[in-house]
Design an enzyme around this catalytic site. Structure first.
Site, PDB file in Angstrom:
ATOM      1  N   VAL A  11      -9.448  60.901 124.180  1.00  0.00           N
ATOM      2  CA  VAL A  11      -8.500  60.781 123.075  1.00  0.00           C
ATOM      3  C   VAL A  11      -7.948  62.147 122.681  1.00  0.00           C
ATOM      4  O   VAL A  11      -6.737  62.336 122.503  1.00  0.00           O
ATOM      5  CB  VAL A  11      -9.192  60.119 121.850  1.00  0.00           C
ATOM      6  CG1 VAL A  11      -8.299  60.156 120.626  1.00  0.00           C
ATOM      7  CG2 VAL A  11      -9.594  58.695 122.172  1.00  0.00           C
ATOM      8  N   GLU A 151      -6.175  55.814 117.018  1.00  0.00           N
ATOM      9  CA  GLU A 151      -5.438  55.751 118.291  1.00  0.00           C
ATOM     10  C   GLU A 151      -5.572  54.354 118.880  1.00  0.00           C
ATOM     11  O   GLU A 151      -6.557  53.665 118.639  1.00  0.00           O
ATOM     12  CB  GLU A 151      -5.945  56.824 119.255  1.00  0.00           C
ATOM     13  CG  GLU A 151      -7.441  56.791 119.569  1.00  0.00           C
ATOM     14  CD  GLU A 151      -7.823  55.814 120.646  1.00  0.00           C
ATOM     15  OE1 GLU A 151      -6.929  55.445 121.436  1.00  0.00           O
ATOM     16  OE2 GLU A 151      -8.996  55.396 120.688  1.00  0.00           O
ATOM     17  N   ARG A 154      -4.644  52.946 125.765  1.00  0.00           N
ATOM     18  CA  ARG A 154      -5.377  52.262 126.836  1.00  0.00           C
ATOM     19  C   ARG A 154      -5.569  53.225 127.981  1.00  0.00           C
ATOM     20  O   ARG A 154      -4.621  53.941 128.350  1.00  0.00           O
ATOM     21  CB  ARG A 154      -4.569  51.065 127.358  1.00  0.00           C
ATOM     22  CG  ARG A 154      -4.580  49.867 126.460  1.00  0.00           C
ATOM     23  CD  ARG A 154      -3.489  48.918 126.875  1.00  0.00           C
ATOM     24  NE  ARG A 154      -2.200  49.625 126.909  1.00  0.00           N
ATOM     25  CZ  ARG A 154      -1.080  49.115 127.428  1.00  0.00           C
ATOM     26  NH1 ARG A 154      -1.085  47.924 127.971  1.00  0.00           N
ATOM     27  NH2 ARG A 154       0.054  49.796 127.410  1.00  0.00           N
ATOM     28  N   LEU A 253      -5.209  37.253 127.681  1.00  0.00           N
ATOM     29  CA  LEU A 253      -5.719  35.890 127.881  1.00  0.00           C
ATOM     30  C   LEU A 253      -6.081  35.703 129.346  1.00  0.00           C
ATOM     31  O   LEU A 253      -5.912  34.620 129.902  1.00  0.00           O
ATOM     32  CB  LEU A 253      -4.655  34.861 127.469  1.00  0.00           C
ATOM     33  CG  LEU A 253      -4.469  34.649 125.968  1.00  0.00           C
ATOM     34  CD1 LEU A 253      -3.424  33.573 125.705  1.00  0.00           C
ATOM     35  CD2 LEU A 253      -5.790  34.259 125.287  1.00  0.00           C
ATOM     36  N   HIS A 254      -6.547  36.777 129.957  1.00  0.00           N
ATOM     37  CA  HIS A 254      -6.911  36.675 131.369  1.00  0.00           C
ATOM     38  C   HIS A 254      -8.434  36.544 131.468  1.00  0.00           C
ATOM     39  O   HIS A 254      -9.165  37.444 131.067  1.00  0.00           O
ATOM     40  CB  HIS A 254      -6.409  37.917 132.105  1.00  0.00           C
ATOM     41  CG  HIS A 254      -6.353  37.710 133.577  1.00  0.00           C
ATOM     42  ND1 HIS A 254      -5.291  37.078 134.191  1.00  0.00           N
ATOM     43  CD2 HIS A 254      -7.253  37.985 134.544  1.00  0.00           C
ATOM     44  CE1 HIS A 254      -5.542  36.992 135.482  1.00  0.00           C
ATOM     45  NE2 HIS A 254      -6.728  37.535 135.718  1.00  0.00           N
ATOM     46  N   GLY A 256     -12.174  36.393 133.061  1.00  0.00           N
ATOM     47  CA  GLY A 256     -12.809  37.264 134.048  1.00  0.00           C
ATOM     48  C   GLY A 256     -14.276  37.471 133.745  1.00  0.00           C
ATOM     49  O   GLY A 256     -14.916  36.618 133.110  1.00  0.00           O
ATOM     50  N   CYS A 263     -14.356  51.057 124.441  1.00  0.00           N
ATOM     51  CA  CYS A 263     -13.947  50.671 123.078  1.00  0.00           C
ATOM     52  C   CYS A 263     -14.417  49.293 122.623  1.00  0.00           C
ATOM     53  O   CYS A 263     -15.046  49.172 121.576  1.00  0.00           O
ATOM     54  CB  CYS A 263     -12.434  50.711 122.953  1.00  0.00           C
ATOM     55  SG  CYS A 263     -11.808  52.383 122.975  1.00  0.00           S
TER      56      CYS A 263
HETATM   57  C1  UDX Z   1      -8.653  49.239 124.665  1.00  0.00           C
HETATM   58  C2  UDX Z   1      -7.461  48.895 123.764  1.00  0.00           C
HETATM   59  O1  UDX Z   1      -6.500  48.145 124.525  1.00  0.00           O
HETATM   60  C3  UDX Z   1      -6.857  50.142 123.171  1.00  0.00           C
HETATM   61  O2  UDX Z   1      -5.810  49.806 122.284  1.00  0.00           O
HETATM   62  C4  UDX Z   1      -7.964  50.897 122.431  1.00  0.00           C
HETATM   63  O3  UDX Z   1      -7.489  52.060 121.824  1.00  0.00           O
HETATM   64  C5  UDX Z   1      -9.114  51.227 123.371  1.00  0.00           C
HETATM   65  O4  UDX Z   1      -9.597  50.018 123.953  1.00  0.00           O
HETATM   66  P1  UDX Z   1      -9.027  50.078 127.173  1.00  0.00           P
HETATM   67  O5  UDX Z   1     -10.496  49.943 126.879  1.00  0.00           O
HETATM   68  O6  UDX Z   1      -8.536  51.290 127.846  1.00  0.00           O
HETATM   69  O7  UDX Z   1      -8.178  49.947 125.818  1.00  0.00           O
HETATM   70  O8  UDX Z   1      -8.619  48.859 128.128  1.00  0.00           O
HETATM   71  P2  UDX Z   1      -7.907  47.443 128.034  1.00  0.00           P
HETATM   72  O9  UDX Z   1      -6.770  47.437 128.962  1.00  0.00           O
HETATM   73  O10 UDX Z   1      -7.638  47.043 126.640  1.00  0.00           O
HETATM   74  O11 UDX Z   1      -9.062  46.503 128.667  1.00  0.00           O
HETATM   75  C6  UDX Z   1     -10.354  46.394 128.075  1.00  0.00           C
HETATM   76  C7  UDX Z   1     -11.239  45.446 128.854  1.00  0.00           C
HETATM   77  O12 UDX Z   1     -10.808  44.094 128.677  1.00  0.00           O
HETATM   78  C8  UDX Z   1     -11.245  45.666 130.375  1.00  0.00           C
HETATM   79  O13 UDX Z   1     -12.577  45.522 130.844  1.00  0.00           O
HETATM   80  C9  UDX Z   1     -10.362  44.555 130.914  1.00  0.00           C
HETATM   81  O14 UDX Z   1     -10.686  44.173 132.226  1.00  0.00           O
HETATM   82  C10 UDX Z   1     -10.674  43.446 129.928  1.00  0.00           C
HETATM   83  N1  UDX Z   1      -9.607  42.434 129.822  1.00  0.00           N
HETATM   84  C11 UDX Z   1      -8.397  42.766 129.300  1.00  0.00           C
HETATM   85  C12 UDX Z   1      -9.853  41.120 130.230  1.00  0.00           C
HETATM   86  O15 UDX Z   1     -10.953  40.776 130.709  1.00  0.00           O
HETATM   87  N2  UDX Z   1      -8.855  40.195 130.071  1.00  0.00           N
HETATM   88  C13 UDX Z   1      -7.645  40.490 129.554  1.00  0.00           C
HETATM   89  O16 UDX Z   1      -6.809  39.581 129.443  1.00  0.00           O
HETATM   90  C14 UDX Z   1      -7.393  41.823 129.153  1.00  0.00           C
END
Ligand code: UDX
Length: 440
Positions: A11, A151, A154, A253-254, A256, A263
């Site tokens: 960050v 912040e 991502r 909404l994916h 997995g 975070c």
């Molecule tokens: C997240 C937030 O998006 C961001 O705003 C915050 O500041 C920090 O945390 P980040 O951890 O980098 O960011 O990744 P992100 O893309 O949000 O994905 C987080 C996790 O969720 C990943 O493990 C991803 O695979 C999972 N995910 C995301 C899903 O399983 N399904 C989805 O539909 C979206």
């Protein structure tokens, strides 16, 4: 304007480099001398697209400086961003010792008006605690502002998220602090970025509410996926059908293996803890965490259902980072699953485009592979855990001919079930029907 950013983690460094790119004079401080020396050479100690270029460019232009001297960082700046780590403690609460240390030092060193900003995700009430710490450590009395400016970056698209955010949240305790923060973010005003100006505790809550809501969306769809498997429905279509409703939206909404990263898990646990301390039970956050914890175990169960007893089996794992385009393995579902497989007596061959070296440090028994095709050589099943682009269009004939058994377990629903069946795979995914015939 001159600002300092304390902490050159993810960050802090993105914040420092992006403000420098806006034309602000930035000093980034970290007490880790090796890290500062590396940064001065234009090298970024983690993988984030575009960041090394931004750091080098602004360092060479003299707008971005690095130091290990906290006092210098305090002396130079009108605005001091605190972006140090707040690691979770066993009870889920954040360890604020680094934040406290910075606040004390700012207090001792301060000789004129400063704005002290929290950028790290900190519990509600931290800005108040910082105010008190600065005040009680001041060697000479002077006024200052305290701001919460969370912040929402991502990993993998942090620079874009900083430069073109959906919104900027500024929680401040005085009009002076608001004016200075608005001035700092002026380049974003020109892009008509909405700026939410509010009080400090509200800004602190916005951060948790946003992250835990996103995590909840993921747990919700994972729970739907589990139901789809029971009733013969297809979660991809459920997600599409829901997401077209604009009130719901199609993002996050994916289905997995569950969320990972630095975070969502941490913030969900912290929110539960903040609720407990405030005398309110955060039921939805608790359920989100519970579903996510279970989801990883369910993924292991899927592998067992497909290959039988794990003892003596070999699994080829594609993807180790918690999501694509990062080398970050913090709280990565892939590593949790690999660990469980190895505990049950499996050999895990693995490949990840960026995260292999880091993963080997945590799980030295992983068998490191050169690429996807090397990974699947002689395996009893292929398990796709992280949806890197290079795993989206694999040569399936090659995969099938190299693996011992044609079992493909796709934990990110990357492939199309009828096509996989046609290719002769026993294909297992998340929240969709399993297709093909299980090899004897
Ligand atoms: C997240 C937030 O998006 C961001 O705003 C915050 O500041 C920090 O945390 P980040 O951890 O980098 O960011 O990744 P992100 O893309 O949000 O994905 C987080 C996790 O969720 C990943 O493990 C991803 O695979 C999972 N995910 C995301 C899903 O399983 N399904 C989805 O539909 C979206």
């Amino acid at each position: 304007m001159h600002i300092s950013v304390i902490g050159t983690g993810y960050v802090g460094l993105v914040t420092g480099a992006c403000f420098a790119e806006f034309g602000v004079d930035v000093t980034c401080m970290d007490r880790d001398e090796t890290r500062i020396a590396t940064l001065e050479k234009g090298k970024v100690p983690f993988f984030e697209p575009g960041l090394a270029e931004l750091v080098t460019k602004n360092f060479q232009a003299g707008r971005l400086k690095f130091t290990t001297d906290l006092h210098k960082a305090v002396d130079d700046a009108l605005v001091i961003f605190i972006a140090v780590g707040t690691p979770p403690q066993p009870d889920g609460s954040a360890d604020l010792s680094f934040v406290d240390e910075v606040a004390r030092n700012v207090g001792t060193r301060m000789t004129g008006y400063k704005v002290v900003v929290t950028k790290s995700t900190v519990p509600v009430g931290t800005a108040k605690r910082i105010r008190e710490l600065i005040k009680s450590n001041q060697s000479q009395e002077c006024s200052f502002g305290v701001v919460s400016n969370p912040e929402f970056l991502r990993e993998g698209s942090a620079i874009e998220d900083f430069m073109r955010p959906n919104r900027v949240v500024i929680g401040a305790d005085s009009p002076e602090a608001v004016a200075i923060m608005k001035d700092l973010y002026r380049p974003l005003y020109l892009l008509e970025t909405p700026i939410v100006i509010t009080d400090v505790p509200t800004a602190e809550v916005i951060k948790y509410a946003s992250n835990v809501f996103l995590a909840t969306k993921i747990s919700f769809i994972n729970e739907m996926a589990n139901l789809c498997e029971k009733v013969g429905a297809d979660v991809q279509m459920v997600s599409k059908g829901m997401g077209l409703d604009k009130r719901i939206g199609n993002k996050f909404l994916h289905a997995g293996p569950g969320f990972g990263g630095s975070c969502f898990g941490k913030d969900t646990a912290a929110l539960i803890n903040i609720g407990e301390k405030s005398g309110y039970s955060m039921t939805i956050a608790q359920a989100t965490k519970q579903v996510n914890d279970q989801q990883r175990n369910r993924m292991v169960d899927k592998i067992v259902d497909a290959v039988g007893d794990l003892k003596g089996k070999t699994i080829g794992m594609l993807g180790l980072s918690f999501k694509p385009n990062t080398d970050d393995i913090r709280d990565s579902p892939a590593l949790g699953i690999a660990e469980q497989l190895m505990k049950a007596g499996c050999t895990v061959r693995a490949y990840d485009p960026e995260a292999l070296t880091e993963s080997m440090k945590v799980l030295p028994k992983l068998v490191p592979c050169r690429d996807a095709y090397h990974t699947v050589e002689g395996v009893d099943a292929v398990v796709l855990v992280t949806e890197w682009n290079q795993f989206r269009n694999l040569d399936l004939d090659q995969i099938k001919s190299k693996a011992k058994a044609p079992i493909f377990i796709d934990l990110r629903n990357v492939y199309d079930p009828p096509r996989m069946q046609q290719q002769g795979f026993y294909y297992v995914s998340v929240g969709r029907k399993t297709v093909g015939t299980r090899p004897a």
